[in-house]
Each structure stands twice: as structure tokens, then as C-alpha cells.
Write an enzyme that holds these catalytic residues in place. Sequence first.
Site, mmCIF file in Angstrom:
data_model
loop_
_atom_site.group_PDB
_atom_site.id
_atom_site.type_symbol
_atom_site.label_atom_id
_atom_site.label_comp_id
_atom_site.label_asym_id
_atom_site.label_seq_id
_atom_site.Cartn_x
_atom_site.Cartn_y
_atom_site.Cartn_z
ATOM 1 N N THR A 80 63.197 42.349 27.648
ATOM 2 C CA THR A 80 62.562 41.031 27.689
ATOM 3 C C THR A 80 61.046 41.113 27.741
ATOM 4 O OG1 THR A 80 64.494 40.125 28.829
ATOM 5 C CG2 THR A 80 62.468 38.856 28.983
ATOM 6 N N GLN B 21 82.058 49.696 47.552
ATOM 7 C CA GLN B 21 81.790 48.429 46.885
ATOM 8 C C GLN B 21 80.716 47.623 47.615
ATOM 9 O OE1 GLN B 21 85.489 46.285 46.348
ATOM 10 N NE2 GLN B 21 86.456 47.979 45.264
ATOM 11 N N CYS B 22 80.400 48.011 48.831
ATOM 12 C CA CYS B 22 79.387 47.290 49.604
ATOM 13 C C CYS B 22 77.990 47.607 49.066
ATOM 14 C CB CYS B 22 79.453 47.670 51.080
ATOM 15 S SG CYS B 22 80.998 47.207 51.878
ATOM 16 N N ASP C 248 67.841 46.438 23.229
ATOM 17 C CA ASP C 248 68.315 45.704 24.391
ATOM 18 C C ASP C 248 68.789 46.733 25.409
ATOM 19 O OD1 ASP C 248 69.488 42.721 25.129
ATOM 20 O OD2 ASP C 248 70.697 44.332 25.978
ATOM 21 N N SER C 249 68.582 46.455 26.689
ATOM 22 C CA SER C 249 68.912 47.478 27.685
ATOM 23 C C SER C 249 70.400 47.802 27.698
ATOM 24 C CB SER C 249 68.453 47.058 29.074
ATOM 25 O OG SER C 249 69.183 45.959 29.548
ATOM 26 N N SER C 250 71.242 46.882 27.227
ATOM 27 C CA SER C 250 72.678 47.171 27.180
ATOM 28 C C SER C 250 73.002 48.237 26.132
ATOM 29 C CB SER C 250 73.477 45.895 26.894
ATOM 30 O OG SER C 250 73.076 45.309 25.672
ATOM 31 N N THR D 140 66.049 44.974 31.875
ATOM 32 C CA THR D 140 66.407 45.008 33.294
ATOM 33 C C THR D 140 67.863 45.352 33.566
ATOM 34 O OG1 THR D 140 66.826 42.617 33.306
ATOM 35 C CG2 THR D 140 64.604 43.352 33.888
ATOM 36 N N ASP D 141 68.762 45.077 32.631
ATOM 37 C CA ASP D 141 70.185 45.193 32.959
ATOM 38 C C ASP D 141 70.631 46.608 33.274
ATOM 39 O OD1 ASP D 141 70.575 42.490 32.747
ATOM 40 O OD2 ASP D 141 71.345 42.542 30.696
#
Length: 339
Positions: A13, A274-275, A57-59, A89-90
Site C-alpha cells: 500500500t 493460539q493466545c 502485493d504482500s500476499s 503489511t499483511d
Amino acid sequence: MKRKVLLIYTGGTIGMEKDYETGSLRAFDFGNIFQKLPEMKLIECEVSVHPFKKPLDSSDMGPQEWKIIANYIGKNYDHYDGFLILHGTDTMSYTASALSFMLKNLRKPVVLTGSQLPIGDLRTDAKENLLTSLYYASLYENNEAVIQEVTIYFEYKLLRGNRTLKYSAEYFDAYQTPNYPVLGQSGVHLNIEKDFLWRSETEENFSVDDHISTDVLFWRIFPGMHLEHLLQMPKMKVLILQVFGSGTIFNTEKTQQTLQLLRDRGTEIVVVSQCVSGGISFGKYSNSNIFTKIGAISGHDMTAESAITKAMHLLDNPKFEGNFAEIFSRNICGEVSVN
């Protein structure tokens, strides 16, 4: 003396502008960044810009791109005092984590940044992120780089790259390091918490190790899932299992049988939480003892992004001696709170 910083633009972005005919965002020619952001010329450093031929794109960023960035830094390491990587950012936390393992014995700053809004947007966060990142990437004291690790700078905070996670797609303050203190903050002054900065303990020279294996699988458990589905998949060398809390999983005979079968096949199992905050502690609850029984590896307080890229870097890497469990359990570059 003016420090020299190499700016590597990968996409994202931060390098976008609005096409007012279509209303869509498109990448602009990053070679013209000094026209878009003339304030860059006021910073006391020389900036050279190296954009990817095709902004991504970061993806779309992955192991191949990590290697390209790492090797380009290696090629130019002796010619620059610091490195700034502009990134979407992703997946920025994945790239920062991977680079932290690939860039060995780093003695210079490598800073990643991006933005939530395009640089041409009236309310953009891109300008502050980019300008302050340049300051951090060129920060030296007594002819020594203050930062000697891979970091992310975002919304007034400098963070250890392999401790970060993106926790917001909405707010400018998009990144956190829940299990490690902030390295620095920018306000009226640029503050650095020097006690928290990473320093390599070896006297070896900087080098690039771009080894990456993709034979790693990440799996998040959930209540009621059929864990035995994992046995129907092709054999994997490393399974990173994201479990509940401090290391618990549904305690059934079938669970232990499934995980033991995976281990018998030769699959290494790494356990992360997962925390967002805290980490794995085998034995704290009885439902975590299963992992000790099958010889699973604790990821302690590592982020998922860091555990994944660390496993990818260490798996079948000829430059590391010892078995995978021993190597993975080491604190290589500040990614985990254990020695």
C-alpha cells in the site's frame, strides 16, 4: 558523515496511489519517490532506491522473495550503513522473521515498514513511517550501528521483527510484540531502549544463509476437529500445531494415537499457542502432558510467523549441526524468551 541507506521497495500500500479515473489503487513508479516525498532530502543520510521490477502485493511475498531480499542485502552489505525495506503489511511479520534467521551476525540496521493508507492519501500514515524508518536505519553512535537486527517500524514504534504480529487491519497502530518490549518510540525525540536490543554473541562476520524448506505445515486446532485427518495428508517433515492456552489439546486416546503415528512417521511437531500473549508450558495442565509423551517441541512464546519461518530455515539446513529439536529450541536471534 552522511550515512548511506539502501531502500528496497517490494510493493504494498505504501507505494500505491489512487487512479482517479477508475477509483482503484495502482503502484506508482517508486523511482520518483523523492518527488512524492521531498522531505526525504532533508534527512541526514544518502538514500539509494532499489524497487522490485514488479511490485508485489504482500500476499504474494514468500520464500523466493525472502531469498531475493536477503541476497541483495548481502551483495550490498559493505556499501551501505543501513537497509530499509518497504513491504505490504499483511505478511510483513513473516518476511521480517525469515530475514532475521537468514541474515547471520548482522551488525547493521534492517528496518521494514509499510502503511495502512497510500502515500498520496491525505490522511496517510506512509510519510511518518517511511521518514522515521530512515532515521532508525541510519542511526549510529560512536561509529557503530545502534540497531543490529531486523526490525519493523510502524506508527511511532520500533519492534523486533521476529516478535511481531499484525493484529489490526483497521488501525494505524497495526503491529504488536506482546511477548517482548518495544525497542524504541518516536516522539519529539527518537527513543531507543538499548537494553532490549539484540547483539550477536559471536565474532563471526556477517553472512547470508538463504536456506528455506517449504516442507512445513501449520495447523490450528479447534474443538471438535478430527485430528486424524492429518494422517490422510502426504507426509510432512514439520507440523506446527497451534493449540489452546499454554499448551493444551483435547485429551483423548485417539488424539495421542494420531500424534504418535505422525511422530513414528518422522514428523517433528512444534507446539505454539493460539493466545496472542504468553506461551507454551508443558506440564502446567494435564492436557499438555501428551506433548511431552510424544516428544513434541515447545515453541514457548514464539509467534506463529516466527515459528513457521524458523522451522523453514532450520529444516534440512546443512549449516546447523544436531537434530531438529535441539536446534529449534535455541534462541537464535531473540525470537524466543529462552536460552
